[in-house]
Design a protein around this motif. Structure first.
Motif, PDB file in Angstrom:
ATOM      1  N   VAL A   6      43.202  -8.737  -7.068  1.00  0.00           N
ATOM      2  CA  VAL A   6      44.404  -9.463  -6.763  1.00  0.00           C
ATOM      3  C   VAL A   6      44.276 -10.740  -5.802  1.00  0.00           C
ATOM      4  CG1 VAL A   6      46.633  -8.808  -5.432  1.00  0.00           C
ATOM      5  CG2 VAL A   6      45.349  -6.888  -6.625  1.00  0.00           C
ATOM      6  N   TYR A   7      44.890 -11.522  -6.575  1.00  0.00           N
ATOM      7  CA  TYR A   7      44.475 -12.972  -6.004  1.00  0.00           C
ATOM      8  C   TYR A   7      45.640 -13.690  -5.667  1.00  0.00           C
ATOM      9  CZ  TYR A   7      43.133 -18.005  -6.412  1.00  0.00           C
ATOM     10  OH  TYR A   7      42.989 -19.399  -5.944  1.00  0.00           O
ATOM     11  N   ALA A   8      45.671 -14.357  -4.336  1.00  0.00           N
ATOM     12  CA  ALA A   8      46.875 -14.878  -3.883  1.00  0.00           C
ATOM     13  C   ALA A   8      46.520 -16.317  -3.366  1.00  0.00           C
ATOM     14  CB  ALA A   8      47.400 -14.275  -3.000  1.00  0.00           C
ATOM     15  N   HIS A   9      46.377 -17.314  -4.448  1.00  0.00           N
ATOM     16  CA  HIS A   9      46.530 -18.975  -3.504  1.00  0.00           C
ATOM     17  C   HIS A   9      47.204 -19.696  -4.474  1.00  0.00           C
ATOM     18  CE1 HIS A   9      45.207 -22.549  -2.069  1.00  0.00           C
ATOM     19  NE2 HIS A   9      44.600 -22.059  -1.195  1.00  0.00           N
ATOM     20  N   PRO A  10      48.109 -20.825  -4.228  1.00  0.00           N
ATOM     21  CA  PRO A  10      48.764 -21.392  -5.113  1.00  0.00           C
ATOM     22  C   PRO A  10      48.119 -22.612  -5.772  1.00  0.00           C
ATOM     23  CG  PRO A  10      49.506 -21.986  -2.984  1.00  0.00           C
ATOM     24  CD  PRO A  10      48.478 -20.780  -2.778  1.00  0.00           C
ATOM     25  N   ASN A  11      46.923 -22.861  -5.434  1.00  0.00           N
ATOM     26  CA  ASN A  11      46.313 -24.152  -5.902  1.00  0.00           C
ATOM     27  C   ASN A  11      45.046 -23.896  -6.704  1.00  0.00           C
ATOM     28  OD1 ASN A  11      44.890 -26.586  -6.396  1.00  0.00           O
ATOM     29  ND2 ASN A  11      44.920 -27.005  -4.140  1.00  0.00           N
ATOM     30  N   PRO A  12      45.277 -24.145  -8.111  1.00  0.00           N
ATOM     31  CA  PRO A  12      43.826 -24.058  -8.805  1.00  0.00           C
ATOM     32  C   PRO A  12      42.795 -24.602  -8.346  1.00  0.00           C
ATOM     33  CG  PRO A  12      45.784 -24.924 -10.003  1.00  0.00           C
ATOM     34  CD  PRO A  12      46.357 -24.623  -8.641  1.00  0.00           C
ATOM     35  N   GLU A  13      43.004 -25.611  -7.877  1.00  0.00           N
ATOM     36  CA  GLU A  13      41.677 -26.347  -7.553  1.00  0.00           C
ATOM     37  C   GLU A  13      41.197 -25.897  -6.039  1.00  0.00           C
ATOM     38  OE1 GLU A  13      40.658 -28.728  -9.361  1.00  0.00           O
ATOM     39  OE2 GLU A  13      42.172 -28.084 -10.771  1.00  0.00           O
ATOM     40  N   SER A  14      41.574 -24.897  -5.333  1.00  0.00           N
ATOM     41  CA  SER A  14      41.220 -24.466  -4.070  1.00  0.00           C
ATOM     42  C   SER A  14      39.829 -23.528  -4.061  1.00  0.00           C
ATOM     43  CB  SER A  14      42.358 -23.553  -3.578  1.00  0.00           C
ATOM     44  OG  SER A  14      42.249 -22.292  -4.364  1.00  0.00           O
ATOM     45  N   LEU A  15      39.304 -23.640  -2.701  1.00  0.00           N
ATOM     46  CA  LEU A  15      38.046 -22.988  -2.652  1.00  0.00           C
ATOM     47  C   LEU A  15      38.233 -21.367  -3.065  1.00  0.00           C
ATOM     48  CD1 LEU A  15      35.327 -22.521  -1.539  1.00  0.00           C
ATOM     49  CD2 LEU A  15      36.262 -22.108   0.626  1.00  0.00           C
ATOM     50  N   ASN A  16      39.577 -20.945  -2.712  1.00  0.00           N
ATOM     51  CA  ASN A  16      39.761 -19.433  -3.129  1.00  0.00           C
ATOM     52  C   ASN A  16      39.576 -19.273  -4.600  1.00  0.00           C
ATOM     53  OD1 ASN A  16      41.152 -17.857  -1.107  1.00  0.00           O
ATOM     54  ND2 ASN A  16      41.317 -19.558  -0.372  1.00  0.00           N
ATOM     55  N   ALA A  48      37.641 -21.073  -6.649  1.00  0.00           N
ATOM     56  CA  ALA A  48      36.070 -21.051  -6.932  1.00  0.00           C
ATOM     57  C   ALA A  48      35.667 -19.586  -6.429  1.00  0.00           C
ATOM     58  CB  ALA A  48      35.308 -22.267  -6.164  1.00  0.00           C
ATOM     59  N   ILE A  49      36.239 -19.035  -5.445  1.00  0.00           N
ATOM     60  CA  ILE A  49      35.463 -17.796  -5.000  1.00  0.00           C
ATOM     61  C   ILE A  49      36.017 -16.743  -6.022  1.00  0.00           C
ATOM     62  CG2 ILE A  49      36.110 -15.687  -3.278  1.00  0.00           C
ATOM     63  CD1 ILE A  49      36.345 -18.117  -1.158  1.00  0.00           C
ATOM     64  N   LEU A  50      37.324 -16.772  -6.904  1.00  0.00           N
ATOM     65  CA  LEU A  50      37.659 -15.934  -7.761  1.00  0.00           C
ATOM     66  C   LEU A  50      36.949 -16.035  -8.961  1.00  0.00           C
ATOM     67  CD1 LEU A  50      39.995 -14.187  -9.447  1.00  0.00           C
ATOM     68  CD2 LEU A  50      41.064 -16.309  -9.746  1.00  0.00           C
ATOM     69  N   ASP A  51      36.703 -17.548  -9.199  1.00  0.00           N
ATOM     70  CA  ASP A  51      35.805 -17.370 -10.690  1.00  0.00           C
ATOM     71  C   ASP A  51      34.519 -16.905 -10.276  1.00  0.00           C
ATOM     72  OD1 ASP A  51      37.616 -18.828 -11.596  1.00  0.00           O
ATOM     73  OD2 ASP A  51      37.037 -20.762 -11.597  1.00  0.00           O
ATOM     74  N   THR A  52      33.819 -17.266  -9.187  1.00  0.00           N
ATOM     75  CA  THR A  52      32.454 -16.688  -8.721  1.00  0.00           C
ATOM     76  C   THR A  52      32.481 -15.109  -9.143  1.00  0.00           C
ATOM     77  OG1 THR A  52      32.055 -18.550  -7.356  1.00  0.00           O
ATOM     78  CG2 THR A  52      30.574 -16.447  -6.966  1.00  0.00           C
ATOM     79  N   THR A  53      33.634 -14.541  -8.320  1.00  0.00           N
ATOM     80  CA  THR A  53      33.553 -13.112  -8.353  1.00  0.00           C
ATOM     81  C   THR A  53      33.754 -12.556  -9.567  1.00  0.00           C
ATOM     82  OG1 THR A  53      34.663 -13.106  -6.069  1.00  0.00           O
ATOM     83  CG2 THR A  53      35.158 -11.160  -7.434  1.00  0.00           C
ATOM     84  N   VAL A  54      34.739 -13.013 -10.516  1.00  0.00           N
ATOM     85  CA  VAL A  54      34.836 -12.697 -11.945  1.00  0.00           C
ATOM     86  C   VAL A  54      33.490 -12.764 -12.650  1.00  0.00           C
ATOM     87  CG1 VAL A  54      36.067 -13.278 -14.163  1.00  0.00           C
ATOM     88  CG2 VAL A  54      37.329 -13.151 -11.880  1.00  0.00           C
TER      89      VAL A  54
END
Length: 194
Positions: A6-16, A18-24
């Protein structure tokens, strides 16, 4: 293993993000089935309305809530990725918890207290914030954030928190600092979900 993020950040360029991509990528590399629920991309409606409550009491859970509950029911592990805003969850994620982790789905009353209906699931939380970690540690904010989410949301419903990563000083670090955070995310998922 089925893993829900469950991911909640409005900016696709954010560190969050990058964390999502790394996690996936780490979970998929380890053979897990991964579902991402990007609350901003979904335009998730976070406000719990009286008609939602009435519908759920009548056994007619609104479709958007029912969809999210199905993802949670099917998951073996649940990860929340979000920034700390005003010392708490972004409104869209708080609303997700308010609406989806509902009475009768995530918890229920019992003779000896609350019945935790999401037992058997693992949980992991990743947060970012601008304040240095040392400051949050010193003033008790780190402990407070862990209590409200690890205990107040996950443990309250029976989800076992396996780790809670808090990354501070966001916006003030060099590239190596951010790479180190992403490496820690990868190491954490390899350790718990290899």
């Amino acid at each position: 293993m089925k893993h829900l993020i469950v991911y909640a950040h409005p900016n696709p360029e954010s560190l969050n993000h990058a964390i999502l991509d790394t996690t996936v990528n780490t979970l998929k590399k380890n053979g897990h089935e991964v579902v991402v629920r990007d609350l901003y991309a979904l335009d998730f409606q976070p406000v719990l309305k009286p008609e939602d409550t009435e519908a759920m009491k009548a056994g007619q859970t609104p479709n958007d809530i029912k969809t999210e509950q199905e993802f949670i029911s099917e998951a073996d592990a649940i990860t929340f990725i979000y920034p700390i805003w005003w010392t708490g969850l972004p409104a869209i994620l708080k609303g997700y918890v308010d609406r989806v982790f509902a009475y009768g789905f995530a918890y229920a009353p019992g003779e000896e207290g609350i019945i935790k209906l999401l037992k058997g699931k693992k949980g992991l939380i990743i947060n970012t914030h601008g304040t240095p970690n040392e400051v949050y540690d010193e003033i008790g904010m780190t402990a407070g954030l862990k209590i409200t989410s690890d205990i107040g949301i996950f443990d309250f419903t029976g989800i076992e928190t396996v780790e809670h990563l808090l990354f501070g000083s966001i916006g003030y670090l060099d590239e190596e600092g951010y790479k180190g955070m992403l490496n820690k995310v990868e190491d954490t998922f390899n350790r718990h979900f290899s």
